[in-house]
Design an enzyme around this catalytic site. Structure first.
Site, PDB file in Angstrom:
ATOM      1  N   PHE A 168      -9.536 -10.717  -2.944  1.00 12.53           N
ATOM      2  CA  PHE A 168      -9.504  -9.761  -4.048  1.00 12.53           C
ATOM      3  C   PHE A 168      -9.553 -10.494  -5.395  1.00 12.53           C
ATOM      4  O   PHE A 168      -8.855 -11.488  -5.592  1.00 12.53           O
ATOM      5  CB  PHE A 168      -8.227  -8.934  -3.922  1.00 12.53           C
ATOM      6  CG  PHE A 168      -8.184  -7.718  -4.790  1.00 12.53           C
ATOM      7  CD1 PHE A 168      -9.030  -6.652  -4.557  1.00 12.53           C
ATOM      8  CD2 PHE A 168      -7.287  -7.640  -5.840  1.00 12.53           C
ATOM      9  CE1 PHE A 168      -8.981  -5.524  -5.350  1.00 12.53           C
ATOM     10  CE2 PHE A 168      -7.225  -6.515  -6.637  1.00 12.53           C
ATOM     11  CZ  PHE A 168      -8.077  -5.463  -6.403  1.00 12.53           C
TER      12      PHE A 168
ATOM     13  N   ASP B 288      -1.095 -11.816   0.864  1.00 15.78           N
ATOM     14  CA  ASP B 288      -1.176 -10.544   0.147  1.00 15.78           C
ATOM     15  C   ASP B 288      -1.428  -9.458   1.190  1.00 15.78           C
ATOM     16  O   ASP B 288      -2.506  -9.388   1.782  1.00 15.78           O
ATOM     17  CB  ASP B 288      -2.312 -10.589  -0.884  1.00 15.78           C
ATOM     18  CG  ASP B 288      -2.391  -9.305  -1.713  1.00 15.78           C
ATOM     19  OD1 ASP B 288      -1.908  -8.260  -1.229  1.00 15.78           O
ATOM     20  OD2 ASP B 288      -2.945  -9.357  -2.824  1.00 15.78           O
TER      21      ASP B 288
ATOM     22  N   TYR C 119       1.159   1.608  -3.243  1.00 15.80           N
ATOM     23  CA  TYR C 119       0.407   2.856  -3.434  1.00 15.80           C
ATOM     24  C   TYR C 119      -0.733   3.063  -2.440  1.00 15.80           C
ATOM     25  O   TYR C 119      -1.397   4.082  -2.490  1.00 15.80           O
ATOM     26  CB  TYR C 119      -0.135   2.944  -4.873  1.00 15.80           C
ATOM     27  CG  TYR C 119      -0.827   1.695  -5.380  1.00 15.80           C
ATOM     28  CD1 TYR C 119      -2.140   1.418  -5.030  1.00 15.80           C
ATOM     29  CD2 TYR C 119      -0.163   0.790  -6.188  1.00 15.80           C
ATOM     30  CE1 TYR C 119      -2.766   0.269  -5.475  1.00 15.80           C
ATOM     31  CE2 TYR C 119      -0.774  -0.366  -6.650  1.00 15.80           C
ATOM     32  CZ  TYR C 119      -2.078  -0.625  -6.289  1.00 15.80           C
ATOM     33  OH  TYR C 119      -2.677  -1.756  -6.726  1.00 15.80           O
ATOM     34  N   LYS C 120      -0.959   2.104  -1.534  1.00 17.24           N
ATOM     35  CA  LYS C 120      -2.028   2.295  -0.540  1.00 17.24           C
ATOM     36  C   LYS C 120      -1.427   2.984   0.688  1.00 17.24           C
ATOM     37  O   LYS C 120      -1.035   4.146   0.593  1.00 17.24           O
ATOM     38  CB  LYS C 120      -2.680   0.949  -0.253  1.00 17.24           C
ATOM     39  CG  LYS C 120      -3.455   0.445  -1.483  1.00 17.24           C
ATOM     40  CD  LYS C 120      -4.005  -0.950  -1.338  1.00 17.24           C
ATOM     41  CE  LYS C 120      -4.748  -1.336  -2.617  1.00 17.24           C
ATOM     42  NZ  LYS C 120      -4.955  -2.772  -2.746  1.00 17.24           N
TER      43      LYS C 120
ATOM     44  N   ARG D 246     -16.422   2.444   2.806  1.00 18.06           N
ATOM     45  CA  ARG D 246     -15.176   2.289   3.564  1.00 18.06           C
ATOM     46  C   ARG D 246     -14.629   3.660   3.962  1.00 18.06           C
ATOM     47  O   ARG D 246     -14.553   4.560   3.128  1.00 18.06           O
ATOM     48  CB  ARG D 246     -14.093   1.611   2.710  1.00 18.06           C
ATOM     49  CG  ARG D 246     -14.335   0.193   2.356  1.00 18.06           C
ATOM     50  CD  ARG D 246     -13.065  -0.474   1.831  1.00 18.06           C
ATOM     51  NE  ARG D 246     -12.367   0.273   0.784  1.00 18.06           N
ATOM     52  CZ  ARG D 246     -11.377  -0.230   0.059  1.00 18.06           C
ATOM     53  NH1 ARG D 246     -10.948  -1.461   0.278  1.00 18.06           N
ATOM     54  NH2 ARG D 246     -10.796   0.497  -0.867  1.00 18.06           N
TER      55      ARG D 246
HETATM   56  C1  LIG Z   1      -4.853  -3.320  -4.067  1.00 22.23           C
HETATM   57  C2  LIG Z   1      -4.739  -4.795  -4.096  1.00 22.23           C
HETATM   58  C3  LIG Z   1      -4.142  -5.438  -5.178  1.00 22.23           C
HETATM   59  C4  LIG Z   1      -3.671  -4.623  -6.361  1.00 22.23           C
HETATM   60  O1  LIG Z   1      -3.093  -5.352  -7.367  1.00 22.23           O
HETATM   61  P1  LIG Z   1      -2.211  -4.621  -8.477  1.00 22.23           P
HETATM   62  O2  LIG Z   1      -1.595  -5.757  -9.179  1.00 22.23           O
HETATM   63  O3  LIG Z   1      -1.248  -3.720  -7.770  1.00 22.23           O
HETATM   64  O4  LIG Z   1      -3.132  -3.825  -9.329  1.00 22.23           O
HETATM   65  C5  LIG Z   1      -4.018  -6.817  -5.135  1.00 22.23           C
HETATM   66  N1  LIG Z   1      -4.485  -7.516  -4.080  1.00 22.23           N
HETATM   67  C6  LIG Z   1      -5.087  -6.913  -3.028  1.00 22.23           C
HETATM   68  C7  LIG Z   1      -5.564  -7.724  -1.881  1.00 22.23           C
HETATM   69  C8  LIG Z   1      -5.234  -5.540  -3.009  1.00 22.23           C
HETATM   70  O5  LIG Z   1      -5.837  -4.942  -1.982  1.00 22.23           O
END
Ligand SMILES: *Cc1c(COP(=O)(O)O)cnc(C)c1O
Length: 428
Positions: free
Chosen positions: A133, A214, A239-240, A389
């Site tokens: 990410f 992560d 939030y996911k 997705r």
């Molecule tokens: C959704 C997600 C994030 C989100 O980061 P925020 O700091 O909460 O905006 C980070 N890393 C991964 C791998 C994600 O899927």
């Protein structure tokens, strides 16, 4: 039940799905969620609102209204301890001991915090992968720069041979005695590939590196055993799959073997609770992951998590995973049979132990297909450059919805003019 479209060629599949729904031990949870009238397959980006979560937010507003500052200690669940108590509650989902997990900050901020703290002296390389990410990669580059190291030279990004998946053997091969940290996502956000967290962590430890995972794309969908696997640190968002609401508080995990490590970036809420309000300018580190809190808990963003985690307690995380795998399995089987002839290629690993909670279809038309599905009341998501997705969520999706989604895609291929849904070229 909504009257949705089933393609004639999928009638038998739909009947089978009805039987699966009727036998689903988790089916009762669906009515706890605001599922709307369409089909929501984006729970891996923003989980849906549940009724207990909505009530929890109302409850906190009432506490604020009636108790104001007194609520920090006198609310039925005192606000002062929420970050730790919610960390405790989420601990079983990732196999953490209760004091190894805290709900605070956000994913990216928590990753900054862990990278700064866990970077061992005397080493210089961080290993990650080129499909990770974006935000995570920014964090890693910044920390190398802050240490006077060179992100170009000292960040080793394992590359992908097909642009969708990362070969675990290539990760293992990138690990040597120069490596300070290995930082990976448990599940690749595009392809849905799930890494062998235990084996990769073990290999990194063999070369003396530390490992941060992560788990944003797995927490709540794939059970983990972070403590038992010796994972040094981890972060994930709320939030996911955890359904904690937009921008909800993140989580930080740190293994108890690092109990003596002081956070490199400290704040007053990481001080021991009993002396915090002496406001002494010498930091007295709290025990457990709570020491990583920098700031006042985001009470309005913690309340949803607390209520949502009650649902996880009521369900069995193993059952949730079993249903999630059954749903992604069905979706892939339908995809192979009905969508592959239209050029949709599944890039998610087939083996259950290598698969997270969503299915990724690669297609040059992915963007237009995502828009067309939305047009028909189905919410998928699109990830550049060519991924559609679909994330069926064990709590609130049904097997029938998957057949209906594939039906809708077939109908789109047969009847819709996809050029109507082309990507605008000048997104502001
Ligand atoms: C959704 C997600 C994030 C989100 O980061 P925020 O700091 O909460 O905006 C980070 N890393 C991964 C791998 C994600 O899927």
């Amino acid at each position: 039940m909504e009257n949705r479209f089933v393609h004639p060629s999928l009638l038998t599949e739909w009947q089978k799905a009805q039987a699966l729904d009727a036998a689903d031990s988790l089916a009762g949870f669906r009515q706890q969620f605001h599922t709307g009238s369409g089909i929501y397959l984006d729970g891996n980006s923003l989980g849906l609102l549940s009724r207990p979560v909505a009530a929890a937010v109302q409850r906190v507003l009432k506490e604020w209204q009636e108790l104001a500052i007194e609520a920090w200690l006198d609310a039925p669940q005192p606000w002062f301890f929420l970050a730790e108590s919610i960390g405790n509650k989420a601990a079983p989902l990732v196999g953490a001991r209760p004091f190894e997990l805290v709900a605070c900050g956000s994913t990216t901020a928590n990753l900054h915090s862990l990278v700064s703290t866990l970077f061992p002296a005397g080493r210089r390389v961080i290993v990650s992968d080129a499909l990770n990410f974006s935000s995570d990669i920014y964090v890693l580059r910044d920390h190398l720069s802050l240490r006077g190291l060179d992100p170009q030279r000292d960040l080793r990004l394992v590359s992908s041979s097909d642009a969708y998946r990362i070969d675990e053997a290539a990760i293992m091969a990138a690990l040597d005695e120069e490596v300070a940290l290995l930082v990976l996502s448990t599940v690749q956000y595009r392809s849905g590939q799930l890494f062998d967290i235990e084996a990769i962590t073990r290999r990194a430890h063999e070369v003396g590196a530390r490992v941060i995972w992560d788990a944003s794309h797995s927490a709540g969908a794939v059970p983990h055993e972070f403590h038992r696997w010796g994972v040094d640190g981890a972060v994930f968002c709320g939030y996911k799959y955890l359904n904690g609401g937009p921008g909800s508080t993140g989580f930080l995990y740190i293994h108890e073997k690092h109990a003596a490590l002081k956070p490199a970036l400290s704040g007053w809420f990481g001080n021991r609770k009993d002396t915090q309000f002496q406001l002494n300018i010498d930091f007295e580190m709290a025990a457990g992951a709570g020491r990583f809190q920098m700031s006042t808990p985001h009470v309005l963003s913690l309340a949803p998590l607390d209520a949502s985690l009650d649902l996880f307690e009521a369900a069995n995380p193993k059952e949730l995973r079993r249903k999630s795998l059954a749903m992604t399995e069905l979706l892939m089987a339908l995809g192979d049979r009905y969508l592959a002839p239209h050029g949709l290629k599944i890039v998610t690993p087939r083996a259950p132990h290598q698969r997270g909670g969503h299915v990724a279809f690669a297609s040059p038309e992915a963007y237009a297909l995502a828009q067309a599905l939305r047009h028909h009341g189905i919410v998928p998501d699109f990830r550049p450059h060519d991924i559609l997705r679909l994330a069926p969520t064990a709590f609130y999706n049904t097997y029938c919805e998957l057949v209906e989604t594939v039906s809708c895609l077939l109908k789109i291929f047969e009847e819709d003019d996809l050029t109507r849904f082309q990507k605008p070229t000048d997104i502001p």
